[in-house]
Design an enzyme around this catalytic site. Structure first.
Site, mmCIF file in Angstrom:
data_model
loop_
_atom_site.group_PDB
_atom_site.id
_atom_site.type_symbol
_atom_site.label_atom_id
_atom_site.label_comp_id
_atom_site.label_asym_id
_atom_site.label_seq_id
_atom_site.Cartn_x
_atom_site.Cartn_y
_atom_site.Cartn_z
ATOM 1 N N ASP A 124 9.455 -6.148 -5.827
ATOM 2 C CA ASP A 124 8.680 -6.846 -4.804
ATOM 3 C C ASP A 124 8.382 -8.235 -5.346
ATOM 4 O O ASP A 124 7.644 -8.369 -6.318
ATOM 5 C CB ASP A 124 7.384 -6.102 -4.492
ATOM 6 N N ASP A 145 13.690 7.486 9.119
ATOM 7 C CA ASP A 145 12.640 7.767 10.090
ATOM 8 C C ASP A 145 12.448 6.587 11.033
ATOM 9 O O ASP A 145 11.596 6.643 11.913
ATOM 10 C CB ASP A 145 11.324 8.080 9.372
ATOM 11 N N GLU A 182 15.464 3.175 19.280
ATOM 12 C CA GLU A 182 14.694 4.418 19.278
ATOM 13 C C GLU A 182 14.300 4.790 20.704
ATOM 14 O O GLU A 182 13.632 3.993 21.376
ATOM 15 C CB GLU A 182 13.443 4.255 18.410
ATOM 16 N N HIS A 203 10.782 8.844 13.973
ATOM 17 C CA HIS A 203 9.729 7.853 13.687
ATOM 18 C C HIS A 203 8.353 8.528 13.695
ATOM 19 O O HIS A 203 7.409 8.056 14.340
ATOM 20 C CB HIS A 203 9.765 6.710 14.695
ATOM 21 N N ARG A 218 0.816 -1.214 0.000
ATOM 22 C CA ARG A 218 0.000 0.000 0.000
ATOM 23 C C ARG A 218 0.850 1.266 0.000
ATOM 24 O O ARG A 218 0.622 2.193 -0.771
ATOM 25 C CB ARG A 218 -0.929 0.004 1.219
ATOM 26 N N ALA A 271 10.309 2.766 6.991
ATOM 27 C CA ALA A 271 9.633 1.508 7.319
ATOM 28 C C ALA A 271 10.069 1.007 8.694
ATOM 29 O O ALA A 271 9.564 1.471 9.718
ATOM 30 C CB ALA A 271 9.891 0.479 6.222
ATOM 31 N N ARG A 272 11.020 0.082 8.731
ATOM 32 C CA ARG A 272 11.480 -0.506 9.988
ATOM 33 C C ARG A 272 12.999 -0.367 10.074
ATOM 34 O O ARG A 272 13.723 -0.547 9.091
ATOM 35 C CB ARG A 272 11.103 -1.990 10.077
#
Length: 332
Positions: free
Chosen positions: A174, A259, A264, A283, A154, A234-235
């Site tokens: 992907d 981000d 964190e 984040h 998405r 993302a991660r």
């Protein structure tokens, strides 16, 4: 007997959004804000459902939950939850994958634009009384450059659409999305090595898993252009941060915007914070007032569905047997 729902997130000061949704089933809502204190753990053990944000839900805790039928993640990634253990004990795990598609994709593009136009540097120069735009030369035209989208779910699709609107040539990789679906959007499907070699900007939009952990590492980074810019909204675990720092310091790539980090918040002496070619935001890509409300309400709605005997809308695992029977056998 009223169902008990434990809400464990420390990003918000109350659970009013969840309480409003869960009132549909007359739930008693407990809000310990975390799952680390003895009181919070005792509440979770007796709960019919958990709603968590970044709180860890390990297998050891899941094995002690007597009545829990669902762990609803208020967010997208579920690497903080032992999904395998939850499945073993007959507990649904759900997430909210679409609550911040616009916010995260916008943040990724914003970081790209800030880099292309050297916005942080120009703002700082002006604050210091330096009025000389030539100090940030060279600036290249954005239109026509290549944006690589790694992960075409998405958010990846939203980033691609916005990139095309800016005149970028967009490629994507992907393994779970066919090339025809990408082509319909004007995006060219390429393999992993090609997207590394051809992207002027590479943006990451995939879940963290064993397969994607450190997908950008000391082997991948040297394949990128020396002028390339990496974006991760993302991660944190997708990027080997030590390898990234070395790549930026050595000129292997031009820079990065992150981000999401492994730790964190990062320690103040983290060398990533000292290199001006690396932009770091806290984040916040997921956040707007609307997305925050949606995330909380939609995660609570999953609890309502499951406790009402329905299947969840966004299951991460599959529970194919009666939950109560599994709970009984677990505690025998």
């Amino acid at each position: 007997m009223k169902p008990i729902v434990v809400v464990a997130h420390d990003e918000f000061t109350d659970a009013t959004v969840e309480e409003d949704v869960l009132s549909a089933i007359g739930a008693t809502v407990l809000y310990p804000r975390n799952l680390t204190t003895p009181e919070a753990i005792e509440a979770a053990i007796e709960a019919d459902a958990l709603i968590v944000a970044r709180q860890k839900v390990p297998g050891e805790l899941l094995s002690r939950l007597r009545r829990c039928r669902i762990v609803s993640r208020a967010g997208t990634g579920v690497d903080n939850i032992d999904v395998g253990a939850a499945t073993k004990y007959g507990i649904w795990v759900t997430n909210v994958p679409d609550y911040s598609v616009d916010e995260v994709s916008t943040h990724a593009i914003a970081l790209l634009l800030a880099y292309v136009r050297r916005i942080p540097r120009l703002v700082e120069m002006t604050r210091q009384g330096i009025w000389d735009s030539m100090l940030v030369r060279p600036l290249e035209r954005l239109a026509g450059q290549y944006l690589g989208v790694l992960g075409f779910g998405r958010i990846g699709r939203a980033v691609a659409k916005k990139g095309i609107g800016l005149g970028l040539a967009v490629t994507a990789h992907d393994p779970f999305v066919d090339a025809a679906s990408m082509q319909e959007m004007g995006v060219r499907s390429v393999d992993f090595e090609t997207i590394l070699r051809t992207s002027d900007f590479l943006t990451l939009h995939m879940p963290l898993s064993n397969a994607t952990h450190h997908i950008i590492d000391a082997k991948a980074l040297p394949l990128m252009k020396p002028t390339a810019f990496l974006i991760n909204t993302a991660r944190g675990g997708l990027v080997d941060e030590n390898a990234l720092l070395c790549a930026v310091e050595s000129g292997t790539i031009a820079g990065a915007a992150l981000d999401a980090l492994l730790a964190e918040p990062p320690p103040l002496d983290d060398p990533l914070l000292r290199d001006e070619r690396i932009m770091i935001t806290p984040h916040i890509g997921w956040y707007s007032e609307a997305s925050g409300r949606d995330m909380r309400a939609w995660s609570a709605q999953e609890v309502v569905r499951v406790l009402s005997g329905e299947r969840p809308r966004y299951p991460v695992n599959q529970i194919e047997y009666d939950c109560d029977r599994q709970k009984s056998s677990k505690n025998d």
